[in-house]
Write a protein that holds these residues in place. Structure first.
Motif, short mmCIF file in Angstrom:
data_model
loop_
_atom_site.label_atom_id
_atom_site.label_comp_id
_atom_site.label_asym_id
_atom_site.label_seq_id
_atom_site.Cartn_x
_atom_site.Cartn_y
_atom_site.Cartn_z
N VAL A 134 20.14 0.24 43.79
CA VAL A 134 19.12 0.04 44.82
C VAL A 134 17.74 0.03 44.17
O VAL A 134 17.39 0.93 43.40
N LEU A 135 16.95 -0.99 44.50
CA LEU A 135 15.61 -1.15 43.94
C LEU A 135 14.52 -0.83 44.96
O LEU A 135 13.46 -0.32 44.59
N ILE A 136 14.76 -1.15 46.22
CA ILE A 136 13.79 -0.90 47.29
C ILE A 136 14.51 -0.29 48.48
O ILE A 136 15.57 -0.77 48.89
N GLU A 137 13.94 0.78 49.03
CA GLU A 137 14.44 1.38 50.27
C GLU A 137 13.40 1.20 51.37
O GLU A 137 12.20 1.08 51.09
N GLY A 138 13.87 1.21 52.61
CA GLY A 138 12.94 1.08 53.73
C GLY A 138 13.35 1.94 54.89
O GLY A 138 14.53 2.29 55.05
N GLY A 139 12.38 2.30 55.71
CA GLY A 139 12.65 3.11 56.89
C GLY A 139 11.46 3.99 57.21
O GLY A 139 10.31 3.55 57.14
N VAL A 140 11.75 5.24 57.55
CA VAL A 140 10.71 6.24 57.79
C VAL A 140 11.01 7.45 56.93
O VAL A 140 12.13 7.61 56.43
N ASP A 141 10.04 8.31 56.75
CA ASP A 141 10.24 9.49 55.91
C ASP A 141 11.48 10.26 56.35
O ASP A 141 11.66 10.57 57.53
N GLY A 142 12.35 10.54 55.39
CA GLY A 142 13.56 11.29 55.67
C GLY A 142 14.71 10.46 56.18
O GLY A 142 15.80 10.99 56.40
N ASP A 143 14.49 9.16 56.38
CA ASP A 143 15.54 8.29 56.93
C ASP A 143 15.34 6.88 56.36
O ASP A 143 14.73 6.03 56.99
N MET A 144 15.87 6.68 55.16
CA MET A 144 15.67 5.43 54.44
C MET A 144 17.02 4.76 54.17
O MET A 144 18.05 5.43 54.03
N MET A 145 16.99 3.43 54.11
CA MET A 145 18.18 2.64 53.81
C MET A 145 17.86 1.62 52.71
O MET A 145 16.72 1.15 52.60
N PRO A 146 18.87 1.24 51.91
CA PRO A 146 18.66 0.19 50.91
C PRO A 146 18.22 -1.12 51.58
O PRO A 146 18.77 -1.51 52.60
N GLN A 147 17.24 -1.80 50.96
CA GLN A 147 16.78 -3.09 51.47
C GLN A 147 16.78 -4.18 50.39
O GLN A 147 16.84 -5.36 50.72
N THR A 148 16.73 -3.79 49.13
CA THR A 148 16.83 -4.73 48.01
C THR A 148 17.62 -4.05 46.91
O THR A 148 17.36 -2.89 46.58
N TRP A 149 18.59 -4.78 46.36
CA TRP A 149 19.40 -4.21 45.29
C TRP A 149 20.00 -5.31 44.43
O TRP A 149 19.94 -6.49 44.76
N GLN A 150 20.60 -4.88 43.33
CA GLN A 150 21.35 -5.77 42.47
C GLN A 150 22.68 -5.11 42.13
O GLN A 150 22.83 -3.90 42.25
N ARG A 151 23.63 -5.94 41.72
CA ARG A 151 24.89 -5.39 41.21
C ARG A 151 25.45 -6.35 40.18
O ARG A 151 25.20 -7.57 40.23
N THR A 152 26.21 -5.80 39.26
CA THR A 152 26.94 -6.57 38.27
C THR A 152 28.41 -6.23 38.44
O THR A 152 28.80 -5.08 38.26
#
Length: 243
Positions: free
Chosen positions: A174-192
């Motif tokens: 996971v590279l970027i998370e989004g949401g509100v303080d204490g409650d975040m979810m992955p929004q940008t990621w990579q995988r190999t």
């Protein structure tokens, strides 16, 4: 944001050494990513191949995927025929690289498993949909703060808010998370994906409207395409940076 050329050269790893055009499948609704397509073909040695499909519809040009090197995916709840879906699945499961934007994780109504199989997550619809845009935020993860694709990105909330993604595969970074303080979810990621020969997969919640509005989001997708395809932007560049 780090330039496309620098990002490509730093991140590509074992890149293709020649100057063959990169064939990019733009798998989206009709006219989506039109400005990005023009930008890519103007500035880089690439060929964009349209694989259009509307919501609920088939994918008439699915066979074009056979000759493409990398896919930019934003199909939205399409319903390809059995033959068309076989072409789509063959592209993904053969290990070809994929860059997904917003709706990619729920692209096919008759292959809902794409979220787990390709993107390594479970899609769970909108996240904090009752929150106003100004109440939400995106932040870089520790990995993102050192990652050439996103570390210099000016983070904005994507149009339409954020998505809920859970049950991440072990190979998801996971590279970027989004949401509100204490409650975040992955929004940008990579995988190999090791079981598919080291297939590179990138996903971001940003969508075509964000690409049109923010040049840095456009550059993020360009960087991600080069990273996923293991191609060096220096070899593909038609025009000097900044033109």
């Amino acid at each position: 944001m780090m330039s496309v050329l620098v990002a490509a050269s730093c991140l590509a790893g074992s890149v293709v050494a020649d100057e063959q055009p990169l064939r990019i499948a733009i798998a989206a609704s009709p006219n989506q990513f039109a400005s990005l397509e023009m930008y890519l073909e103007q500035h880089y040695l690439v060929q964009c191949v349209r694989v259009d499909a509307s919501k609920g519809g088939p994918i008439p040009d699915a066979a074009k995927l056979r000759d493409c090197d990398v896919m930019l995916l934003n199909h939205y709840r399409t319903e390809p025929t059995a033959e068309q879906l076989a072409e789509v699945r063959k592209f993904f499961l053969s290990g070809k690289p994929v860059v997904g934007a917003r709706k990619a994780s729920h692209a096919y109504q008759n292959w809902l498993e794409i979220d787990r199989i390709v993107f390594g997550v479970k899609y769970g619809s909108h996240f904090n949909p009752s929150k106003k845009k100004e109440d939400l935020k995106q932040v870089l993860t520790p990995r993102g703060r050192t990652h050439g694709l996103v570390r210099d990105l000016s983070l904005v909330i994507p149009g339409g808010g954020l998505y809920k993604y859970t049950e991440l595969a072990d190979d998801v970074e996971v590279l970027i998370e989004g949401g509100v303080d204490g409650d975040m979810m992955p929004q940008t990621w990579q995988r190999t994906v090791a079981e598919r020969g080291g297939q590179r997969v990138f996903y971001t919640r940003y969508d075509p409207d964000d690409v049109n509005q923010y040049p840095e989001v456009r550059d993020l997708l360009v960087d991600a395409l080069f990273w996923a395809a293991k191609r060096d932007g220096h070899q593909l560049r038609r025009t000097p940076p900044g033109d």
